[in-house]
Design a protein around this motif. Structure first.
Motif, PDB file in Angstrom:
ATOM      1  N   LEU A 172      40.649  32.804  50.176  1.00 58.00           N
ATOM      2  CA  LEU A 172      41.771  33.782  50.491  1.00 58.00           C
ATOM      3  C   LEU A 172      42.810  32.864  49.854  1.00 58.00           C
ATOM      4  O   LEU A 172      43.061  31.941  49.967  1.00 58.00           O
ATOM      5  CB  LEU A 172      42.050  33.770  52.285  1.00 58.00           C
ATOM      6  CG  LEU A 172      42.895  34.506  52.808  1.00 58.00           C
ATOM      7  CD1 LEU A 172      42.486  35.967  52.674  1.00 58.00           C
ATOM      8  CD2 LEU A 172      43.118  34.082  54.243  1.00 58.00           C
ATOM      9  N   MET A 173      43.577  33.823  49.349  1.00 61.95           N
ATOM     10  CA  MET A 173      44.625  33.323  48.509  1.00 61.95           C
ATOM     11  C   MET A 173      46.016  33.858  48.587  1.00 61.95           C
ATOM     12  O   MET A 173      46.060  35.129  48.825  1.00 61.95           O
ATOM     13  CB  MET A 173      44.719  32.977  47.176  1.00 61.95           C
ATOM     14  CG  MET A 173      43.134  32.715  46.580  1.00 61.95           C
ATOM     15  SD  MET A 173      43.243  32.766  44.814  1.00 61.95           S
ATOM     16  CE  MET A 173      41.484  33.207  44.696  1.00 61.95           C
ATOM     17  N   THR A 174      47.155  33.081  49.063  1.00 56.85           N
ATOM     18  CA  THR A 174      48.496  33.776  49.137  1.00 56.85           C
ATOM     19  C   THR A 174      49.396  32.873  47.918  1.00 56.85           C
ATOM     20  O   THR A 174      49.518  31.915  47.775  1.00 56.85           O
ATOM     21  CB  THR A 174      49.090  33.516  50.560  1.00 56.85           C
ATOM     22  OG1 THR A 174      48.173  33.738  51.522  1.00 56.85           O
ATOM     23  CG2 THR A 174      50.516  33.906  50.521  1.00 56.85           C
ATOM     24  N   PHE A 175      50.083  34.109  47.395  1.00 54.77           N
ATOM     25  CA  PHE A 175      50.883  33.605  46.261  1.00 54.77           C
ATOM     26  C   PHE A 175      52.377  34.098  46.539  1.00 54.77           C
ATOM     27  O   PHE A 175      52.689  35.253  47.144  1.00 54.77           O
ATOM     28  CB  PHE A 175      50.503  34.225  44.837  1.00 54.77           C
ATOM     29  CG  PHE A 175      49.119  33.790  44.396  1.00 54.77           C
ATOM     30  CD1 PHE A 175      48.182  34.680  44.424  1.00 54.77           C
ATOM     31  CD2 PHE A 175      48.886  32.363  44.133  1.00 54.77           C
ATOM     32  CE1 PHE A 175      46.931  34.115  44.091  1.00 54.77           C
ATOM     33  CE2 PHE A 175      47.689  32.018  43.707  1.00 54.77           C
ATOM     34  CZ  PHE A 175      46.805  32.969  43.819  1.00 54.77           C
ATOM     35  N   ALA A 176      53.252  33.305  46.132  1.00 55.14           N
ATOM     36  CA  ALA A 176      54.721  33.691  46.182  1.00 55.14           C
ATOM     37  C   ALA A 176      55.197  33.747  44.857  1.00 55.14           C
ATOM     38  O   ALA A 176      55.159  32.992  44.012  1.00 55.14           O
ATOM     39  CB  ALA A 176      55.691  32.661  46.915  1.00 55.14           C
ATOM     40  N   ILE A 177      55.774  35.122  44.692  1.00 58.72           N
ATOM     41  CA  ILE A 177      55.911  35.440  43.239  1.00 58.72           C
ATOM     42  C   ILE A 177      57.488  35.628  43.103  1.00 58.72           C
ATOM     43  O   ILE A 177      58.091  36.436  43.891  1.00 58.72           O
ATOM     44  CB  ILE A 177      55.284  36.695  42.833  1.00 58.72           C
ATOM     45  CG1 ILE A 177      53.894  36.580  43.133  1.00 58.72           C
ATOM     46  CG2 ILE A 177      55.486  37.184  41.465  1.00 58.72           C
ATOM     47  CD1 ILE A 177      52.864  36.124  42.324  1.00 58.72           C
ATOM     48  N   ASP A 178      57.883  35.330  41.964  1.00 52.07           N
ATOM     49  CA  ASP A 178      59.523  35.315  41.997  1.00 52.07           C
ATOM     50  C   ASP A 178      59.831  36.804  41.249  1.00 52.07           C
ATOM     51  O   ASP A 178      58.864  37.313  40.189  1.00 52.07           O
ATOM     52  CB  ASP A 178      60.233  34.083  41.002  1.00 52.07           C
ATOM     53  CG  ASP A 178      59.957  34.230  39.680  1.00 52.07           C
ATOM     54  OD1 ASP A 178      61.239  34.126  38.924  1.00 52.07           O
ATOM     55  OD2 ASP A 178      58.881  34.343  39.205  1.00 52.07           O
ATOM     56  N   GLU A 190      60.966  36.438  36.536  1.00 49.72           N
ATOM     57  CA  GLU A 190      59.647  36.444  35.629  1.00 49.72           C
ATOM     58  C   GLU A 190      58.308  36.401  36.045  1.00 49.72           C
ATOM     59  O   GLU A 190      57.283  36.350  35.365  1.00 49.72           O
ATOM     60  CB  GLU A 190      59.795  35.051  34.862  1.00 49.72           C
ATOM     61  CG  GLU A 190      61.081  34.982  33.895  1.00 49.72           C
ATOM     62  CD  GLU A 190      61.276  33.509  33.434  1.00 49.72           C
ATOM     63  OE1 GLU A 190      60.374  32.856  33.093  1.00 49.72           O
ATOM     64  OE2 GLU A 190      62.525  32.899  33.327  1.00 49.72           O
ATOM     65  N   ARG A 191      58.085  36.813  37.354  1.00 50.83           N
ATOM     66  CA  ARG A 191      56.960  37.173  38.028  1.00 50.83           C
ATOM     67  C   ARG A 191      55.975  36.021  37.890  1.00 50.83           C
ATOM     68  O   ARG A 191      54.784  35.918  37.693  1.00 50.83           O
ATOM     69  CB  ARG A 191      56.133  38.303  37.232  1.00 50.83           C
ATOM     70  CG  ARG A 191      56.816  39.720  37.339  1.00 50.83           C
ATOM     71  CD  ARG A 191      56.742  40.307  38.584  1.00 50.83           C
ATOM     72  NE  ARG A 191      57.281  41.591  38.448  1.00 50.83           N
ATOM     73  CZ  ARG A 191      58.363  42.092  38.621  1.00 50.83           C
ATOM     74  NH1 ARG A 191      59.251  41.088  38.895  1.00 50.83           N
ATOM     75  NH2 ARG A 191      58.872  43.268  38.624  1.00 50.83           N
ATOM     76  N   SER A 201      53.011  42.554  43.375  1.00 47.98           N
ATOM     77  CA  SER A 201      54.552  42.074  43.576  1.00 47.98           C
ATOM     78  C   SER A 201      55.458  43.234  42.904  1.00 47.98           C
ATOM     79  O   SER A 201      56.605  43.373  43.704  1.00 47.98           O
ATOM     80  CB  SER A 201      54.861  40.999  42.942  1.00 47.98           C
ATOM     81  OG  SER A 201      54.953  40.803  41.706  1.00 47.98           O
ATOM     82  N   GLU A 202      55.178  43.979  42.005  1.00 55.33           N
ATOM     83  CA  GLU A 202      56.034  44.918  41.321  1.00 55.33           C
ATOM     84  C   GLU A 202      56.266  45.805  42.570  1.00 55.33           C
ATOM     85  O   GLU A 202      57.377  46.487  42.616  1.00 55.33           O
ATOM     86  CB  GLU A 202      55.540  45.460  40.120  1.00 55.33           C
ATOM     87  CG  GLU A 202      55.810  44.547  38.791  1.00 55.33           C
ATOM     88  CD  GLU A 202      54.676  45.072  37.852  1.00 55.33           C
ATOM     89  OE1 GLU A 202      54.636  46.411  37.515  1.00 55.33           O
ATOM     90  OE2 GLU A 202      54.312  44.278  37.117  1.00 55.33           O
TER      91      GLU A 202
END
Lengths: 403, 220
Positions: free
Chosen positions: B164-170, B173-174, B201-202
């Motif tokens: 299980l992975m959680t990413f925070a994307i900006d 610049e993604r 994220s888009e």
């Protein structure tokens, strides 16, 4: 965080208005704010909005050993959490005076009034009973948290369903919600608390004070009643002295309000039951108001995955282009001494490079001879020197390496 | 070496968001992903305790309140993840010697909780009007037992997953601002999950844009 202090002119304005029987939001003296009750996805989750005051109650249960002096009764546990979200003056973890007061009042209102049948919570007498836990979280404090919390707690208890249990001789089987329908708690009556705020030494009273009114009030009278006109608890705080007929008048007002609120709760529970039976989704996405510009909903969307594996591999290839950083393996120069890397180099000394084979990291004094494998020297250097890491930067120590 | 099938389309659950729903906090938002729902409230910039003040920037404190029981170590580690993301995005040096407090309340947990917290946090910070160098969003990916990537998993899917992975994307610049993973996976799977998160994220950023546009529009 410190609460913004109330200015004197604001206080004077509020008190003058109350003397003229006017309230900030235009209510009458005995009017309640708009009460809205909604339910969450799982059983036992209830949201109550009393004007701008918002609280959430969640009921959960687990099997525990009963109290020693009451082996056939279940356990009820209440907890009002004054979340820092509700007000800047609420601090996390600190057991403030208000928190103690609210918790105690809720306990008296619900536990001492015996509104829940605790005998029915017993599974195996003396060994296993259900412990029902009610957590009330305050989300926004605009005054009168007590009433909102009591409505939320009793509604959540009425809404809650506990897992079904079957006892066959010595064996106890607890069924999951998928196996057998969970069963509701047995609630005898619904105590609701009604708060009265007093001003000018008991001359004026207001029902359901908002946050501003709470800050200028002299004292608070809380009456917990059920719709059968039975008083479950009375609490007066603030040190105001009330006359007997004032208290009687308040209890009459309270009975009217309680019957209205109980009607509202029953209606909300019926609506929720019908919605669940109809099979529609009952969750937060549905209860979100759609006609506000501050709310938006988006349906389930698909994400294109066409180039994902290429992108992933591309990133890895890019990463592979850089040479993998060599981590120096541990070296044992002297029995009992392990060394990784070269440490600080002294000025002027040429950098020595060593290629080591993989070596064991642990080596006791006896085993180290076997564990130290052959060390290959790089062709560039004829001199071999091992620099010991020491505290002093200037000191240069050369130790002969053992082969 | 696991070959992850890229032919299946992953889907994100239903999204919902409401801003400015609480009267006391300076900024508030409630974010819903399927059945997972988190409410966020922001207070700040406000007075800070002398023991916690930083001379040249604001002190950010994140509190995560679970639904049942007191906050424990798991909540503290999730708070840490959210705090690091927010500190990277917020322009803290605009408010020296001030405090920013972000409180997250779990309303219901049906999987992807950390990403829902991140999304709610970003919307609440926007509602509070705090300056940020970029927006951020959270996306959770799960790798199922058969190697399939599932985005925005439910609690049942999380339970059956291998990783299980959680990413925070900006938003600019993604790039990945924060990652929190559980379970075992290969490097290839990690990079594919990052790519999936960037694509997902888009959608989330488009949702942010639509929410704010709707809020400031002159007609509904």
């Amino acid at each position: 965080m410190k609460e913004t202090p109330l200015s004197n002119c604001e206080r004077d304005f509020l008190l003058r208005a109350i003397e003229e029987k006017k309230r900030l939001d235009g209510r009458q003296t005995y009017d309640y704010r708009k009460l809205k009750i909604t339910f969450g996805t799982d059983y036992g989750c209830c949201f109550v909005d009393l004007g701008q005051t918002r609280v959430m109650a969640q009921v959960s249960c687990e099997l525990v050993a009963p109290k020693e002096n009451r082996p056939t009764e279940g356990i009820l546990f209440f907890n009002i959490e004054l979340s820092p979200m509700a007000s800047p003056s609420f601090e996390q973890g600190r057991q403030s005076e208000l928190s103690v007061k609210l918790n105690r009042q809720l306990e008296r209102c619900l536990r001492n009034s015996k509104c829940i049948d605790t005998e029915s919570l017993c599974v195996v007498s003396g060994e296993k009973v259900w412990q029902v836990r009610v957590d009330v979280h305050t989300l926004n404090n605009d005054g009168n948290l007590m009433d909102a919390a009591s409505v939320a707690a009793i509604t959540a208890l009425c809404h809650f369903r506990r897992p079904d249990v079957a006892i066959q001789g010595e064996e106890v089987t607890v069924f999951s919600p998928e196996e057998r329908d969970p069963i509701p708690l047995s609630v005898y009556h619904m105590p609701i608390s009604v708060s009265f705020a007093f001003f000018q030494q008991g001359t004026f009273l207001l029902v359901d004070p908002c946050e501003r009114e709470e800050r200028v009030m002299d004292g608070l009278l809380m009456i917990a009643m059920n719709k059968h006109r039975e008083i479950c608890s009375i609490q007066s705080s603030g040190g105001i002295m009330l006359l007997k007929d004032q208290v009687m008048r308040c209890s009459k007002i309270a009975s009217v309000k309680v019957s209205e609120i109980t009607e509202l709760i029953s209606q909300a529970l019926l609506n929720d039951k019908a919605a669940r039976k109809a099979g529609g989704k009952c969750g937060f996405a549905e209860s979100m108001p759609q006609d506000r510009i501050t709310a938006l909903k988006m349906d389930q969307t698909d994400v294109e995955m066409t180039n994902v594996s290429q992108t992933g591999s591309g990133v890895i290839l890019q990463g592979d282009e850089a040479p993998p950083p060599t981590v120096p393996s541990p070296v044992v120069p002297v029995p009992g001494v392990g060394q990784v890397g070269q440490g600080l180099q002294s000025w002027g000394l040429e950098e020595e490079e060593e290629d080591d084979d993989d070596e064991e990291e642990e080596s006791s004094g006896d085993d180290q001879v076997e564990e130290v494998t052959q060390i290959k020297l790089s062709e560039k250097d004829k001199k071999e020197a091992v620099v010991e890491i020491s505290d002093s930067e200037e000191e240069e120590v050369e130790v002969d390496k053992l082969n | 070496n696991h070959k992850v099938s890229a032919s299946n389309n992953v889907s994100l659950r239903e999204f919902g968001c409401e801003q400015n729903l609480l009267s006391r906090p300076d900024g508030s938002a409630s974010f819903v992903q399927g059945d997972t729902s988190v409410m966020a409230g922001v207070y700040g910039p406000a007075e800070v305790k002398v023991s916690k003040e930083i001379y040249d920037r604001a002190t950010l404190e994140v509190l995560l309140q679970p639904k049942v029981g007191p906050a424990g170590v798991r909540e503290q580690s999730q708070e840490q993840c959210v705090r690091e993301t927010c500190e990277a995005a917020l322009l803290l040096s605009l408010h020296p010697r001030s405090s920013l407090t972000l409180i997250l309340q779990v309303l219901h947990d049906d999987g992807s909780l950390l990403s829902c917290c991140l999304n709610a946090a970003c919307m609440a910070l926007m509602d509070a009007g705090l300056s940020m160098s970029c927006l951020f969003c959270g996306v959770t990916c799960a790798i199922g037992a058969d190697g399939d990537i599932i985005a925005d998993p439910t609690a049942a899917q999380e339970k059956e997953s291998r990783a299980l992975m959680t990413f925070a994307i900006d938003s600019t610049e993604r790039r990945v601002m924060m990652s929190s993973t559980k379970g075992s996976f290969s490097v290839q799977e990690l990079q594919e999950c990052v790519a999936v998160s960037q694509k997902a994220s888009e959608k989330v950023f488009q949702f942010y844009r639509d929410s704010v546009r709707r809020r400031y529009s002159k007609n509904l």
